[in-house]
Design a protein around this motif. Structure first.
Motif, PDB file in Angstrom:
ATOM      1  N   LEU A   1      61.117  12.227  37.740  1.00  0.00           N
ATOM      2  CA  LEU A   1      60.052  12.414  36.752  1.00  0.00           C
ATOM      3  C   LEU A   1      58.659  12.223  37.347  1.00  0.00           C
ATOM      4  CD1 LEU A   1      61.679  10.434  33.815  1.00  0.00           C
ATOM      5  CD2 LEU A   1      61.564  12.911  34.067  1.00  0.00           C
ATOM      6  N   LYS A   2      58.604  11.875  38.614  1.00  0.00           N
ATOM      7  CA  LYS A   2      57.335  11.524  39.237  1.00  0.00           C
ATOM      8  C   LYS A   2      56.435  12.745  39.425  1.00  0.00           C
ATOM      9  CE  LYS A   2      55.529   9.034  43.300  1.00  0.00           C
ATOM     10  NZ  LYS A   2      54.642  10.065  43.841  1.00  0.00           N
ATOM     11  N   ILE A   3      55.157  12.564  39.160  1.00  0.00           N
ATOM     12  CA  ILE A   3      54.139  13.552  39.520  1.00  0.00           C
ATOM     13  C   ILE A   3      53.222  12.901  40.549  1.00  0.00           C
ATOM     14  CG2 ILE A   3      54.228  14.873  37.381  1.00  0.00           C
ATOM     15  CD1 ILE A   3      51.718  13.297  36.480  1.00  0.00           C
ATOM     16  N   ASP A   4      52.548  13.730  41.331  1.00  0.00           N
ATOM     17  CA  ASP A   4      51.789  13.218  42.475  1.00  0.00           C
ATOM     18  C   ASP A   4      50.288  13.241  42.273  1.00  0.00           C
ATOM     19  OD1 ASP A   4      54.178  12.952  44.360  1.00  0.00           O
ATOM     20  OD2 ASP A   4      54.315  15.035  43.690  1.00  0.00           O
ATOM     21  N   ALA A   5      49.825  13.965  41.272  1.00  0.00           N
ATOM     22  CA  ALA A   5      48.393  14.014  40.986  1.00  0.00           C
ATOM     23  C   ALA A   5      48.213  14.530  39.562  1.00  0.00           C
ATOM     24  CB  ALA A   5      47.657  14.918  41.982  1.00  0.00           C
ATOM     25  N   LEU A   6      47.076  14.186  38.977  1.00  0.00           N
ATOM     26  CA  LEU A   6      46.766  14.561  37.593  1.00  0.00           C
ATOM     27  C   LEU A   6      45.369  15.150  37.551  1.00  0.00           C
ATOM     28  CD1 LEU A   6      47.509  14.333  34.495  1.00  0.00           C
ATOM     29  CD2 LEU A   6      46.318  12.123  34.553  1.00  0.00           C
ATOM     30  N   ALA A   7      45.214  16.291  36.867  1.00  0.00           N
ATOM     31  CA  ALA A   7      43.900  16.911  36.692  1.00  0.00           C
ATOM     32  C   ALA A   7      43.684  17.172  35.207  1.00  0.00           C
ATOM     33  CB  ALA A   7      43.806  18.220  37.479  1.00  0.00           C
ATOM     34  N   LEU A   8      42.591  16.656  34.669  1.00  0.00           N
ATOM     35  CA  LEU A   8      42.308  16.752  33.242  1.00  0.00           C
ATOM     36  C   LEU A   8      40.951  17.403  33.016  1.00  0.00           C
ATOM     37  CD1 LEU A   8      43.384  13.138  32.186  1.00  0.00           C
ATOM     38  CD2 LEU A   8      44.754  15.233  32.074  1.00  0.00           C
ATOM     39  N   ALA A   9      40.916  18.350  32.079  1.00  0.00           N
ATOM     40  CA  ALA A   9      39.674  19.021  31.706  1.00  0.00           C
ATOM     41  C   ALA A   9      39.392  18.763  30.231  1.00  0.00           C
ATOM     42  CB  ALA A   9      39.782  20.531  31.960  1.00  0.00           C
ATOM     43  N   TYR A  10      38.225  18.193  29.956  1.00  0.00           N
ATOM     44  CA  TYR A  10      37.783  17.789  28.606  1.00  0.00           C
ATOM     45  C   TYR A  10      38.961  17.313  27.747  1.00  0.00           C
ATOM     46  CZ  TYR A  10      38.339  22.946  28.474  1.00  0.00           C
ATOM     47  OH  TYR A  10      38.773  24.244  28.654  1.00  0.00           O
ATOM     48  N   PRO A  11      39.681  16.282  28.234  1.00  0.00           N
ATOM     49  CA  PRO A  11      40.916  15.896  27.568  1.00  0.00           C
ATOM     50  C   PRO A  11      40.709  15.027  26.332  1.00  0.00           C
ATOM     51  CG  PRO A  11      40.511  14.435  29.401  1.00  0.00           C
ATOM     52  CD  PRO A  11      39.424  15.487  29.437  1.00  0.00           C
ATOM     53  N   VAL A  12      41.593  15.201  25.360  1.00  0.00           N
ATOM     54  CA  VAL A  12      41.799  14.176  24.342  1.00  0.00           C
ATOM     55  C   VAL A  12      42.514  13.027  25.053  1.00  0.00           C
ATOM     56  CG1 VAL A  12      42.975  13.594  22.190  1.00  0.00           C
ATOM     57  CG2 VAL A  12      42.001  15.897  22.507  1.00  0.00           C
ATOM     58  N   ILE A  13      42.057  11.816  24.841  1.00  0.00           N
ATOM     59  CA  ILE A  13      42.679  10.647  25.461  1.00  0.00           C
ATOM     60  C   ILE A  13      43.223   9.695  24.401  1.00  0.00           C
ATOM     61  CG2 ILE A  13      42.213   8.549  26.791  1.00  0.00           C
ATOM     62  CD1 ILE A  13      42.577  11.078  28.498  1.00  0.00           C
ATOM     63  N   GLY A  14      42.385   9.332  23.451  1.00  0.00           N
ATOM     64  CA  GLY A  14      42.822   8.464  22.360  1.00  0.00           C
ATOM     65  C   GLY A  14      42.569   9.148  21.030  1.00  0.00           C
ATOM     66  N   LEU A  15      43.551   9.116  20.156  1.00  0.00           N
ATOM     67  CA  LEU A  15      43.380   9.775  18.856  1.00  0.00           C
ATOM     68  C   LEU A  15      42.427   9.008  17.950  1.00  0.00           C
ATOM     69  CD1 LEU A  15      47.033  10.981  18.142  1.00  0.00           C
ATOM     70  CD2 LEU A  15      45.208  12.074  19.454  1.00  0.00           C
ATOM     71  N   ARG A  16      41.940   7.867  18.432  1.00  0.00           N
ATOM     72  CA  ARG A  16      40.927   7.085  17.716  1.00  0.00           C
ATOM     73  C   ARG A  16      39.524   7.420  18.195  1.00  0.00           C
ATOM     74  NH1 ARG A  16      42.081   4.662  22.319  1.00  0.00           N
ATOM     75  NH2 ARG A  16      40.584   3.216  23.277  1.00  0.00           N
ATOM     76  N   LEU A  17      39.395   8.324  19.180  1.00  0.00           N
ATOM     77  CA  LEU A  17      38.133   8.520  19.894  1.00  0.00           C
ATOM     78  C   LEU A  17      37.405   9.810  19.512  1.00  0.00           C
ATOM     79  CD1 LEU A  17      39.234   7.269  23.444  1.00  0.00           C
ATOM     80  CD2 LEU A  17      37.909   6.026  21.710  1.00  0.00           C
ATOM     81  N   GLY A  18      37.608  10.269  18.285  1.00  0.00           N
ATOM     82  CA  GLY A  18      36.812  11.398  17.799  1.00  0.00           C
ATOM     83  C   GLY A  18      37.575  12.651  17.468  1.00  0.00           C
ATOM     84  N   TRP A  19      38.772  12.797  17.996  1.00  0.00           N
ATOM     85  CA  TRP A  19      39.644  13.922  17.643  1.00  0.00           C
ATOM     86  C   TRP A  19      41.066  13.406  17.561  1.00  0.00           C
ATOM     87  CZ3 TRP A  19      44.122  16.298  18.852  1.00  0.00           C
ATOM     88  CH2 TRP A  19      44.369  17.523  18.225  1.00  0.00           C
ATOM     89  N   PRO A  20      41.803  13.803  16.506  1.00  0.00           N
ATOM     90  CA  PRO A  20      41.411  14.682  15.400  1.00  0.00           C
ATOM     91  C   PRO A  20      40.576  13.927  14.363  1.00  0.00           C
ATOM     92  CG  PRO A  20      43.659  13.958  15.095  1.00  0.00           C
ATOM     93  CD  PRO A  20      43.221  13.394  16.416  1.00  0.00           C
TER      94      PRO A  20
END
Length: 283
Positions: free
Chosen positions: A142-161
């Motif tokens: 299940l391992k991934i080696d790197a993560l790339a995020l573009a304008y991500p939703v991170i916390g559902l308490r942080l403005g979206w939705p």
């Protein structure tokens, strides 16, 4: 280019994957093992945005990567979580277990997510060590080696939705949905970007995730550009809305300063994975 679609996973959690792979360069007389990008387009968990789908995949293909676009669970069949995480885990495991068949390097897997797809990607990067039981596979698969995020939703308490119905359709009773609160030292190195005046997913999402990664001593490269609307994609005219769609909207999605994100991400990944040596040592 090789392009085909297949169904991955168990009967209870099927997931459609579109696999794209550059053709081998005939002059080299070899079939290289390619890094893999698992791509999660955004769309508010309601659809898969075409502006963050194939056209983004082509950018990675041009760098020699294989790309797998995942059609994860949407709120049209609620709840999204934890099913989407299990689906994603089974996709990652498929590529680990059959890396030779797919011609990929199983220790060069980048998970890339946009907007809501970034939320799922961030959660997976946090939780992958815990998903082995749910996915019925070894944790190492299940391992991934790197993560790339573009304008991500991170916390559902942080403005979206902004509405409780959408939040409930995503989470139901699943408690692990605030990605910045789930970071551990096992998170992979991360590249993340957004714009300061994103009107849909506030920049505080990126700020909170960046802070959590740094607190856990996870390598992170974070960029918050001054201006630009949500959903910039490549931030070039090719992914901007045409004037026929809206006379003035398209120009807002052409941001030459933001368009450098892909070049910057490739430079980050090249350094992280020593890609020059990786390619030169193929054969």
């Amino acid at each position: 280019m090789i392009n085909h679609e297949f169904i991955c996973g168990e009967p209870n959690f099927p997931v459609t994957v579109t696999l794209m792979q550059p053709a081998a360069i005939a002059d080299f007389h070899n079939q290289p093992r390619r890094p893999l990008v698992i791509l999660l387009p955004g769309g508010g968990y309601r659809f898969y945005s075409d502006r963050e789908n194939e056209i983004v995949a082509f950018q990675y293909l041009a760098q020699g990567f294989t790309v797998a676009v995942v059609q994860y669970r949407l709120i049209t069949a609620p709840p999204v979580l934890p099913t989407a995480l299990i689906q994603l885990g089974m996709v990652v495991a498929e590529f680990h277990r059959h890396a030779a068949d797919y011609g990929i390097s199983s220790d060069h897997i980048l998970l890339a997510g946009f907007s809501a797809g970034g939320h799922l990607a961030a959660l997976y990067a946090d939780l992958w060590p815990l998903l082995g039981w749910d996915c019925h596979v070894a944790t190492t698969d299940l391992k991934i080696d790197a993560l790339a995020l573009a304008y991500p939703v991170i916390g559902l308490r942080l403005g979206w939705p902004t509405d409780e119905a959408t939040r409930a359709a995503i989470t139901a009773n699943w408690p692990a949905h605030e990605a910045d609160q789930l970071v551990t030292s096992q998170n992979p190195p991360t590249f993340i970007w957004t714009t300061a005046d994103d009107e849909t997913v506030p920049a505080v999402n990126t700020e909170c995730y960046t802070a959590a990664l740094r607190q856990n001593r996870v390598s992170v490269t974070s960029k918050i550009y001054p201006h630009g609307p949500h959903g910039l994609s490549l931030a070039r005219a090719v992914t901007a809305f045409p004037r026929e769609f809206d006379p003035t909207l398209g120009e807002r999605f052409i941001r030459p300063d933001v368009a450098k994100w892909f070049t910057n991400e490739m430079a980050w990944l090249g350094e992280l994975w020593h890609l020059d040596e990786f390619w030169l040592n193929q054969g």
